[in-house]
Scaffold this motif. Structure first.
Motif, PDB file in Angstrom:
ATOM      1  N   GLN A   6      72.005  -1.299  39.390  1.00 34.60           N
ATOM      2  CA  GLN A   6      71.947   0.471  39.241  1.00 34.60           C
ATOM      3  C   GLN A   6      71.321   1.501  40.938  1.00 34.60           C
ATOM      4  OE1 GLN A   6      67.775   0.189  36.654  1.00 34.60           O
ATOM      5  NE2 GLN A   6      69.051   1.178  35.360  1.00 34.60           N
ATOM      6  N   LEU A   7      72.352   2.595  40.869  1.00 34.93           N
ATOM      7  CA  LEU A   7      72.209   3.477  41.536  1.00 34.93           C
ATOM      8  C   LEU A   7      70.933   4.512  40.993  1.00 34.93           C
ATOM      9  CD1 LEU A   7      72.691   4.895  44.161  1.00 34.93           C
ATOM     10  CD2 LEU A   7      74.808   5.033  42.902  1.00 34.93           C
ATOM     11  N   PHE A   8      70.001   4.643  42.059  1.00 35.69           N
ATOM     12  CA  PHE A   8      69.514   6.223  41.555  1.00 35.69           C
ATOM     13  C   PHE A   8      69.097   7.215  42.699  1.00 35.69           C
ATOM     14  CE2 PHE A   8      66.931   2.270  39.726  1.00 35.69           C
ATOM     15  CZ  PHE A   8      66.832   2.806  38.482  1.00 35.69           C
ATOM     16  N   PHE A   9      69.871   8.304  42.499  1.00 38.87           N
ATOM     17  CA  PHE A   9      69.797   9.704  43.741  1.00 38.87           C
ATOM     18  C   PHE A   9      69.345  10.800  43.205  1.00 38.87           C
ATOM     19  CE2 PHE A   9      73.266   9.005  40.321  1.00 38.87           C
ATOM     20  CZ  PHE A   9      73.809  10.283  40.037  1.00 38.87           C
ATOM     21  N   THR A  10      69.555  11.702  43.653  1.00 42.47           N
ATOM     22  CA  THR A  10      69.049  12.784  43.212  1.00 42.47           C
ATOM     23  C   THR A  10      70.322  13.887  43.009  1.00 42.47           C
ATOM     24  OG1 THR A  10      67.244  12.981  45.834  1.00 42.47           O
ATOM     25  CG2 THR A  10      67.854  15.623  44.404  1.00 42.47           C
ATOM     26  N   LYS A  11      70.448  15.004  42.239  1.00 39.78           N
ATOM     27  CA  LYS A  11      71.561  16.226  41.900  1.00 39.78           C
ATOM     28  C   LYS A  11      70.273  17.285  41.788  1.00 39.78           C
ATOM     29  CE  LYS A  11      73.194  16.871  37.716  1.00 39.78           C
ATOM     30  NZ  LYS A  11      72.106  18.546  37.015  1.00 39.78           N
ATOM     31  N   GLU A  21      65.741  20.451  42.017  1.00 39.87           N
ATOM     32  CA  GLU A  21      66.849  18.984  42.100  1.00 39.87           C
ATOM     33  C   GLU A  21      66.025  17.483  40.794  1.00 39.87           C
ATOM     34  OE1 GLU A  21      65.308  18.204  46.394  1.00 39.87           O
ATOM     35  OE2 GLU A  21      67.550  18.605  46.953  1.00 39.87           O
ATOM     36  N   ASP A  22      66.285  16.621  40.646  1.00 40.30           N
ATOM     37  CA  ASP A  22      66.378  15.236  39.327  1.00 40.30           C
ATOM     38  C   ASP A  22      66.684  14.239  40.379  1.00 40.30           C
ATOM     39  OD1 ASP A  22      64.665  17.554  38.013  1.00 40.30           O
ATOM     40  OD2 ASP A  22      66.351  17.896  36.700  1.00 40.30           O
ATOM     41  N   ILE A  23      66.195  13.268  39.951  1.00 41.14           N
ATOM     42  CA  ILE A  23      66.153  11.974  39.277  1.00 41.14           C
ATOM     43  C   ILE A  23      66.970  12.151  38.504  1.00 41.14           C
ATOM     44  CG2 ILE A  23      65.375   9.871  40.285  1.00 41.14           C
ATOM     45  CD1 ILE A  23      63.390  10.357  41.473  1.00 41.14           C
ATOM     46  N   ASN A  44      61.865  13.960  36.123  1.00 38.30           N
ATOM     47  CA  ASN A  44      62.465  14.949  36.141  1.00 38.30           C
ATOM     48  C   ASN A  44      61.657  16.154  35.439  1.00 38.30           C
ATOM     49  OD1 ASN A  44      63.950  14.172  37.581  1.00 38.30           O
ATOM     50  ND2 ASN A  44      65.466  13.496  35.831  1.00 38.30           N
ATOM     51  N   THR A  45      61.048  17.661  36.201  1.00 35.21           N
ATOM     52  CA  THR A  45      60.418  18.504  35.541  1.00 35.21           C
ATOM     53  C   THR A  45      60.943  20.074  36.433  1.00 35.21           C
ATOM     54  OG1 THR A  45      58.656  19.186  37.919  1.00 35.21           O
ATOM     55  CG2 THR A  45      58.351  17.477  36.488  1.00 35.21           C
ATOM     56  N   SER A  46      60.532  20.967  36.188  1.00 31.57           N
ATOM     57  CA  SER A  46      61.107  22.415  36.895  1.00 31.57           C
ATOM     58  C   SER A  46      60.075  22.582  38.186  1.00 31.57           C
ATOM     59  CB  SER A  46      59.949  23.477  36.069  1.00 31.57           C
ATOM     60  OG  SER A  46      58.821  23.255  35.800  1.00 31.57           O
ATOM     61  N   TYR A  47      59.929  21.507  38.875  1.00 38.35           N
ATOM     62  CA  TYR A  47      59.985  21.062  40.762  1.00 38.35           C
ATOM     63  C   TYR A  47      61.033  20.085  40.824  1.00 38.35           C
ATOM     64  CZ  TYR A  47      55.769  23.436  38.534  1.00 38.35           C
ATOM     65  OH  TYR A  47      54.666  24.855  38.818  1.00 38.35           O
ATOM     66  N   ASN A  48      61.062  20.445  42.289  1.00 34.55           N
ATOM     67  CA  ASN A  48      61.345  19.600  42.633  1.00 34.55           C
ATOM     68  C   ASN A  48      61.734  17.895  42.726  1.00 34.55           C
ATOM     69  OD1 ASN A  48      63.985  21.296  43.496  1.00 34.55           O
ATOM     70  ND2 ASN A  48      63.510  20.868  45.375  1.00 34.55           N
ATOM     71  N   ILE A  62      58.906   5.334  43.599  1.00 31.85           N
ATOM     72  CA  ILE A  62      58.605   6.078  44.239  1.00 31.85           C
ATOM     73  C   ILE A  62      59.326   7.114  44.939  1.00 31.85           C
ATOM     74  CG2 ILE A  62      57.040   6.570  46.819  1.00 31.85           C
ATOM     75  CD1 ILE A  62      56.037   3.744  46.070  1.00 31.85           C
ATOM     76  N   PHE A  63      58.988   8.465  44.881  1.00 30.02           N
ATOM     77  CA  PHE A  63      59.871   9.838  44.752  1.00 30.02           C
ATOM     78  C   PHE A  63      58.887  11.025  46.251  1.00 30.02           C
ATOM     79  CE2 PHE A  63      57.841  10.222  40.237  1.00 30.02           C
ATOM     80  CZ  PHE A  63      58.025  10.711  40.533  1.00 30.02           C
TER      81      PHE A  63
END
Length: 216
Positions: A6-11, A21-23, A44-48, A62-63
């Protein structure tokens, strides 16, 4: 993840830092990466949300999230667990880890016992420093400690990555002697903690920025 499945990244939605920005994550199966999906509507929310680190078993994440109502100030670190395949609502890691300054770039050890991160809080050696917090037996986290002047300098030490044996730390710095700009260094644990960093040398480092090493 540790097994590379699995790869987790920021979009980011758009081209400017002000946009959300979301994960996201993608699964590797039969030699192909799947279409990326949002990690969770609880995360993921309306914040970054971004710059995440996951334990080897894939169940502790942890993010970084910035300027949320629960923030201590600027960007903070948040933690969430995956229970029965579903991510739980994240919580701010609190004032033992976070400050009213910038905290980001978490690196969680494979066993989930140590958290390394970058912060520009003024109690450090100067600029951005690398800090560490230890997970205690009751599941809480200890007060973050600065890695000290062997690792941190008056300039910036960023993007830590702790290797799977918990004894080798990789990071980027423009404060230690190097080729110019930021280079990648490694520091090994000795009897008095992390020792004098070693520049990884050319051809990994050159006169430009090298950042954010990750090893499966």
């Amino acid at each position: 993840t540790a097994d590379g499945s699995q790869l987790f990244f920021t979009k980011r939605d758009g081209m400017t830092a002000r946009q959300n920005e979301d994960i996201y994550y993608s699964n590797f199966d039969e030699g192909m990466w799947s279409e990326p999906e949002s990690i969770s509507t609880l995360i993921n929310t309306s914040y970054n949300e971004g710059t995440c680190s996951i334990s080897a078993d894939g169940n502790l994440l942890i993010f970084t999230s910035c300027n949320t109502p629960a923030s201590h100030g600027s960007c903070d670190l948040y933690i969430t667990a995956r229970v029965n395949g579903s991510w739980q609502a994240p919580t701010n890691m609190g004032n033992k880890v976070n400050s009213r300054y910038w905290e980001s770039q978490p690196s969680l050890s494979a066993d989930g016992s140590l958290l390394f991160f970058s912060s520009n809080r003024p109690e450090g050696e100067g600029g951005i420093d690398i800090w560490v917090s230890e997970r205690l037996q009751d599941g809480s986290w200890s007060f973050a400690k600065n890695l000290g002047p062997d690792v941190n300098t008056k300039r910036d030490e960023v993007s830590p990555f702790i290797f799977f044996n918990n004894t080798v730390l990789f990071f980027a710095s423009d404060g230690h002697p190097g080729f110019g700009a930021k280079d990648i260094f490694k520091s090994t644990v000795g009897s008095r903690g992390f020792g004098k960093p070693e520049n990884l040398g050319f051809p990994i480092n050159d006169q430009k920025d090298q950042l954010a090493l990750f090893i499966t």
